[in-house]
Write an enzyme that holds these catalytic residues in place. Sequence first.
Site, PDB file in Angstrom:
ATOM      1  N   HIS A 189      -5.798   2.852  22.075  1.00 29.68           N
ATOM      2  CA  HIS A 189      -4.869   3.806  22.680  1.00 29.68           C
ATOM      3  C   HIS A 189      -5.139   4.036  24.181  1.00 29.68           C
ATOM      4  CE1 HIS A 189      -3.901   4.338  18.568  1.00 29.68           C
ATOM      5  NE2 HIS A 189      -4.794   5.256  18.281  1.00 29.68           N
ATOM      6  N   GLU A 242      -9.299  16.048  20.738  1.00 29.55           N
ATOM      7  CA  GLU A 242      -8.805  16.491  19.430  1.00 29.55           C
ATOM      8  C   GLU A 242      -9.713  17.589  18.910  1.00 29.55           C
ATOM      9  OE1 GLU A 242      -7.356  13.395  16.442  1.00 29.55           O
ATOM     10  OE2 GLU A 242      -8.657  12.241  17.761  1.00 29.55           O
ATOM     11  N   GLY A 249      -0.050   4.957  -0.658  1.00 23.84           N
ATOM     12  CA  GLY A 249      -1.131   5.495   0.182  1.00 23.84           C
ATOM     13  C   GLY A 249      -0.643   6.597   1.119  1.00 23.84           C
ATOM     14  N   ASP A 250      -1.641   7.108   1.866  1.00 18.65           N
ATOM     15  CA  ASP A 250      -1.421   8.272   2.718  1.00 18.65           C
ATOM     16  C   ASP A 250      -0.427   7.997   3.860  1.00 18.65           C
ATOM     17  OD1 ASP A 250      -2.251  10.895   3.418  1.00 18.65           O
ATOM     18  OD2 ASP A 250      -3.222   9.973   5.162  1.00 18.65           O
ATOM     19  N   LEU A 251      -0.562   6.824   4.490  1.00 21.08           N
ATOM     20  CA  LEU A 251       0.304   6.516   5.636  1.00 21.08           C
ATOM     21  C   LEU A 251       1.767   6.440   5.216  1.00 21.08           C
ATOM     22  CD1 LEU A 251       0.281   5.793   8.692  1.00 21.08           C
ATOM     23  CD2 LEU A 251       0.326   3.402   8.003  1.00 21.08           C
ATOM     24  N   ARG A 308      -0.957  -1.668  -5.940  1.00 19.34           N
ATOM     25  CA  ARG A 308      -1.657  -2.068  -7.166  1.00 19.34           C
ATOM     26  C   ARG A 308      -1.276  -1.200  -8.355  1.00 19.34           C
ATOM     27  NH1 ARG A 308      -7.698  -2.463  -5.089  1.00 19.34           N
ATOM     28  NH2 ARG A 308      -6.970  -0.528  -4.230  1.00 19.34           N
ATOM     29  N   GLY A 313       0.866  -1.195   0.000  1.00 22.42           N
ATOM     30  CA  GLY A 313       0.000   0.000   0.000  1.00 22.42           C
ATOM     31  C   GLY A 313       0.893   1.232   0.000  1.00 22.42           C
ATOM     32  N   LYS A 339      -4.049  -0.902  13.392  1.00 28.50           N
ATOM     33  CA  LYS A 339      -5.438  -0.996  13.797  1.00 28.50           C
ATOM     34  C   LYS A 339      -6.365  -0.439  12.707  1.00 28.50           C
ATOM     35  CE  LYS A 339      -7.221   2.627  15.959  1.00 28.50           C
ATOM     36  NZ  LYS A 339      -7.149   3.907  15.222  1.00 28.50           N
TER      37      LYS A 339
HETATM   38  C1  BG6 Z   1      -5.696   7.218  15.360  1.00 30.21           C
HETATM   39  C2  BG6 Z   1      -7.167   7.419  15.200  1.00 30.21           C
HETATM   40  O1  BG6 Z   1      -5.418   5.926  15.796  1.00 30.21           O
HETATM   41  O2  BG6 Z   1      -5.196   8.155  16.296  1.00 30.21           O
HETATM   42  C3  BG6 Z   1      -7.485   8.840  14.786  1.00 30.21           C
HETATM   43  O3  BG6 Z   1      -7.656   6.513  14.217  1.00 30.21           O
HETATM   44  C4  BG6 Z   1      -6.867   9.832  15.751  1.00 30.21           C
HETATM   45  O4  BG6 Z   1      -8.881   9.064  14.721  1.00 30.21           O
HETATM   46  C5  BG6 Z   1      -5.385   9.518  15.930  1.00 30.21           C
HETATM   47  O5  BG6 Z   1      -7.025  11.126  15.214  1.00 30.21           O
HETATM   48  C6  BG6 Z   1      -4.789  10.362  17.008  1.00 30.21           C
HETATM   49  O6  BG6 Z   1      -3.423  10.163  17.021  1.00 30.21           O
HETATM   50  P1  BG6 Z   1      -2.456  11.277  17.556  1.00 30.21           P
HETATM   51  O7  BG6 Z   1      -1.102  10.665  17.530  1.00 30.21           O
HETATM   52  O8  BG6 Z   1      -2.601  12.444  16.638  1.00 30.21           O
HETATM   53  O9  BG6 Z   1      -2.944  11.602  18.937  1.00 30.21           O
END
Ligand code: BG6
Length: 445
Positions: free
Chosen positions: A215, A191, A15-17, A46, A12, A123
Amino acid sequence: MENARTAIIILGASGDLAKRKLIPALLNLCREGVMGQSTAIIGCGRSAFTDGEFRALFNASEPFASRLSYHKGIAGLKHHIADKGEFSRVIIFFSLPPLVYSETAHELVSEGFGSETSIIIEKPFGADYQTAAALNRQLARYFDESRIYRNDHYLAKEAVQNILVFRFANSLFYPVWNNQFIESIQISAAETQGVGSRAAYFDTAGILRDMVQNHLMQLLCLMTMEPPHSLAPERIAEKKVELLRAISIESCNRYQYEGYTREPGVAPDSLTETYAELKLRIDNFRWAGTPVYLRCGKKLDRDSTEIGIRFKNLPINVFAQYGPASCNEIVFMIQPQEGIIISTVSKEPGNEIRLKQTAMTFCYHNSFTKEIPEAYERLLLDAVRGDHTLFVTAAETELSWKILEPVLDKGDLGSYPQGDAPAGKMEVDWIEFGNYCCNCSRPPI
Ligand code: BG6
């Protein structure tokens, strides 16, 4: 690391990650010289890219660029790697939708990836206990648990890694870390951003699945688990599992921010929560009677993650005539500021007795000059080193799901204005985290 040549494959890869986190993390590791000279980094996806086009996606320059190559699809990937030399260790990062984890693992094994290969997965690991257990069973058919790295990026945050050090390397806090002295434990993750471009995923998940199951539960484990016999990853995981077995939810309230159902990609009648507050209990000798409160949400008034420990009052307040006894708190600031603050009461200078709330502060930015590494750097490096400490085991994910199961998608859904936190229905004296600032050069939250 050089003796064991490593290939890191990102599935992938366009992709973004990969763009935001993985390739920049690998670039830093190479730049710092931590990742061996001969480590090969292979993108796979792909789309069809030449090596040059793939390198251009990340503006990769030499010497990093020549380590990067690209291969379309899993079929033939083994050959592609063989062309680059012999690798005794292959790390494959699944930057893919979780629905395809199992079939991808199968494809990799069919392609000939064997005992030299470990996989890193992101995840969500399932959407509830049943699906998480099924995913674990499916992956176990292809990869031994010792070769599966389940990523929870919170564990790699510096201030999170410091929790066990704070608890188990300082004699000061050990005697008071229990229900005799601690009134409550509070974890808060706020957030300001909403669901953004991730509505398709988030709307099927909600904040309980997205943040609390993983988390926040991991943060709670680190705060409350028993000391492990050693720092071996299995010993730490055992203690987390023991703790998770003792946790249950007493109450949970769910909320959705106003306007959420008008976000692109969100179902107009969505009942997905974007904020949740929970009260948990831990039924073991150390914690019985000390409640744990969690609150977590999106589109709130600030960006911050903190853990607070509130201590019980002294049996008698000998200073009662000078004001109410103010209880002590320890606040772990996880982000955006990193540090630990211990609130105390002190005498104000002067000829009269006047009590004032004061604080002892440890702040990363004042105490260390080193840059704080990005979580993904540490996670990739640990997978290469074969260290599971900052990853989550199958048992931990399953137990966390079991804890959450009774409240998932259940109960009324309150609402709150964007940019504000819901008033909440829980009878709890929340720690005002916003009052704490470590006075480092960064502005307060
Ligand atoms: C991700 C969640 O695991 O953690 C997101 O899917 C969330 O929705 C993010 O915004 C928060 O991560 P961090 O490191 O910015 O606190």
